[in-house]
Motif scaffolding. Sequence first.
Motif, PDB file in Angstrom:
ATOM      1  N   MET A 104       0.828  -1.211   0.000  1.00 32.82           N
ATOM      2  CA  MET A 104       0.000   0.000   0.000  1.00 32.82           C
ATOM      3  C   MET A 104       0.861   1.259   0.000  1.00 32.82           C
ATOM      4  N   LYS A 105       1.998   1.207   0.693  1.00 33.70           N
ATOM      5  CA  LYS A 105       2.831   2.406   0.803  1.00 33.70           C
ATOM      6  C   LYS A 105       3.368   2.866  -0.546  1.00 33.70           C
ATOM      7  N   GLY A 106       3.275   2.027  -1.578  1.00 38.40           N
ATOM      8  CA  GLY A 106       3.729   2.412  -2.904  1.00 38.40           C
ATOM      9  C   GLY A 106       2.695   3.153  -3.717  1.00 38.40           C
ATOM     10  N   ALA A 107       1.487   3.308  -3.189  1.00 34.00           N
ATOM     11  CA  ALA A 107       0.405   3.947  -3.938  1.00 34.00           C
ATOM     12  C   ALA A 107       0.229   5.401  -3.502  1.00 34.00           C
ATOM     13  N   PRO A 108      -0.112   6.283  -4.433  1.00 39.87           N
ATOM     14  CA  PRO A 108      -0.373   7.668  -4.062  1.00 39.87           C
ATOM     15  C   PRO A 108      -1.565   7.765  -3.116  1.00 39.87           C
ATOM     16  N   GLY A 109      -1.504   8.713  -2.182  1.00 35.69           N
ATOM     17  CA  GLY A 109      -2.613   8.950  -1.272  1.00 35.69           C
ATOM     18  C   GLY A 109      -2.657   8.036  -0.070  1.00 35.69           C
ATOM     19  N   THR A 110      -1.640   7.212   0.114  1.00 38.06           N
ATOM     20  CA  THR A 110      -1.645   6.278   1.254  1.00 38.06           C
ATOM     21  C   THR A 110      -0.813   6.799   2.425  1.00 38.06           C
ATOM     22  N   GLU A 111      -0.330   8.032   2.309  1.00 28.47           N
ATOM     23  CA  GLU A 111       0.520   8.600   3.356  1.00 28.47           C
ATOM     24  C   GLU A 111      -0.200   8.705   4.697  1.00 28.47           C
ATOM     25  N   THR A 112      -1.528   8.818   4.665  1.00 29.53           N
ATOM     26  CA  THR A 112      -2.289   8.975   5.896  1.00 29.53           C
ATOM     27  C   THR A 112      -2.637   7.645   6.558  1.00 29.53           C
ATOM     28  N   LEU A 113      -2.333   6.543   5.899  1.00 30.35           N
ATOM     29  CA  LEU A 113      -2.579   5.226   6.498  1.00 30.35           C
ATOM     30  C   LEU A 113      -1.619   4.994   7.652  1.00 30.35           C
ATOM     31  N   SER A 114      -2.032   4.168   8.593  1.00 33.02           N
ATOM     32  CA  SER A 114      -1.131   3.794   9.680  1.00 33.02           C
ATOM     33  C   SER A 114       0.061   3.036   9.104  1.00 33.02           C
ATOM     34  N   ALA A 115       1.134   2.954   9.877  1.00 31.67           N
ATOM     35  CA  ALA A 115       2.329   2.221   9.424  1.00 31.67           C
ATOM     36  C   ALA A 115       1.972   0.768   9.116  1.00 31.67           C
ATOM     37  N   ALA A 116       1.105   0.176   9.926  1.00 31.91           N
ATOM     38  CA  ALA A 116       0.702  -1.224   9.699  1.00 31.91           C
ATOM     39  C   ALA A 116      -0.068  -1.361   8.388  1.00 31.91           C
ATOM     40  N   GLU A 117      -0.992  -0.436   8.114  1.00 37.36           N
ATOM     41  CA  GLU A 117      -1.761  -0.526   6.870  1.00 37.36           C
ATOM     42  C   GLU A 117      -0.903  -0.215   5.648  1.00 37.36           C
ATOM     43  N   GLN A 118       0.107   0.632   5.784  1.00 35.31           N
ATOM     44  CA  GLN A 118       1.014   0.901   4.664  1.00 35.31           C
ATOM     45  C   GLN A 118       1.782  -0.355   4.263  1.00 35.31           C
ATOM     46  N   GLU A 119       1.972  -1.277   5.205  1.00 36.62           N
ATOM     47  CA  GLU A 119       2.680  -2.524   4.921  1.00 36.62           C
ATOM     48  C   GLU A 119       1.761  -3.609   4.362  1.00 36.62           C
ATOM     49  N   ARG A 120       0.469  -3.342   4.345  1.00 41.30           N
ATOM     50  CA  ARG A 120      -0.450  -4.325   3.763  1.00 41.30           C
ATOM     51  C   ARG A 120      -0.263  -4.376   2.255  1.00 41.30           C
ATOM     52  N   VAL A 121      -0.724  -5.463   1.665  1.00 40.56           N
ATOM     53  CA  VAL A 121      -0.544  -5.702   0.241  1.00 40.56           C
ATOM     54  C   VAL A 121      -1.643  -4.996  -0.556  1.00 40.56           C
ATOM     55  N   MET A 122      -1.215  -4.135  -1.499  1.00 42.96           N
ATOM     56  CA  MET A 122      -2.156  -3.504  -2.407  1.00 42.96           C
ATOM     57  C   MET A 122      -2.512  -4.472  -3.529  1.00 42.96           C
ATOM     58  N   HIS A 123      -1.488  -5.193  -4.020  1.00 48.97           N
ATOM     59  CA  HIS A 123      -1.710  -6.169  -5.085  1.00 48.97           C
ATOM     60  C   HIS A 123      -0.599  -7.213  -5.047  1.00 48.97           C
TER      61      HIS A 123
END
Length: 140
Positions: free
Chosen positions: A34-53
């Motif tokens: 998730m952290k590789g996608a635009p607009g995900t900066e506001t996600l928690s650190a844990a959610e940024q590590e989740r799989v977008m694809h």
Amino acid sequence: MATINPYLNFNGKAEEAFKYYQSILGGELFIQKMKGAPGTETLSAAEQERVMHVALPVGNNVLMASDCLESMGHRATEGNNYYISLSPDSRDEADRIFQALAEGGTIEMPLEDMFWGDYFGSLKDRFGIQWMINYKNTDS
């Protein structure tokens, strides 16, 4: 002719599941967080590590998945943890299929050009089946 591939949703376990599937089925694993996608900066650190694809080729098909984001109201439960991912041969065919499947259903994400370069949308048809329409955009 379009191709059809299963698309699964997980609650934070997509990477673990797909590494397990890869150990059984082989193939080269593609993972985008998730952290590789635009607009995900506001996600928690844990959610940024989740799989977008995540994608794992299996023969002539591809098994795909992502993790749900609870902060965005998404929850993986039996019955909503899968999609049928359809890849039409043209943008016009993507529009035709999407509109036909959307009749009497619910559009989750309208068809539009996405940051990764494809023309993508998702919906639930009138029978409760979830679809992703993804045209590999060659028009731009």
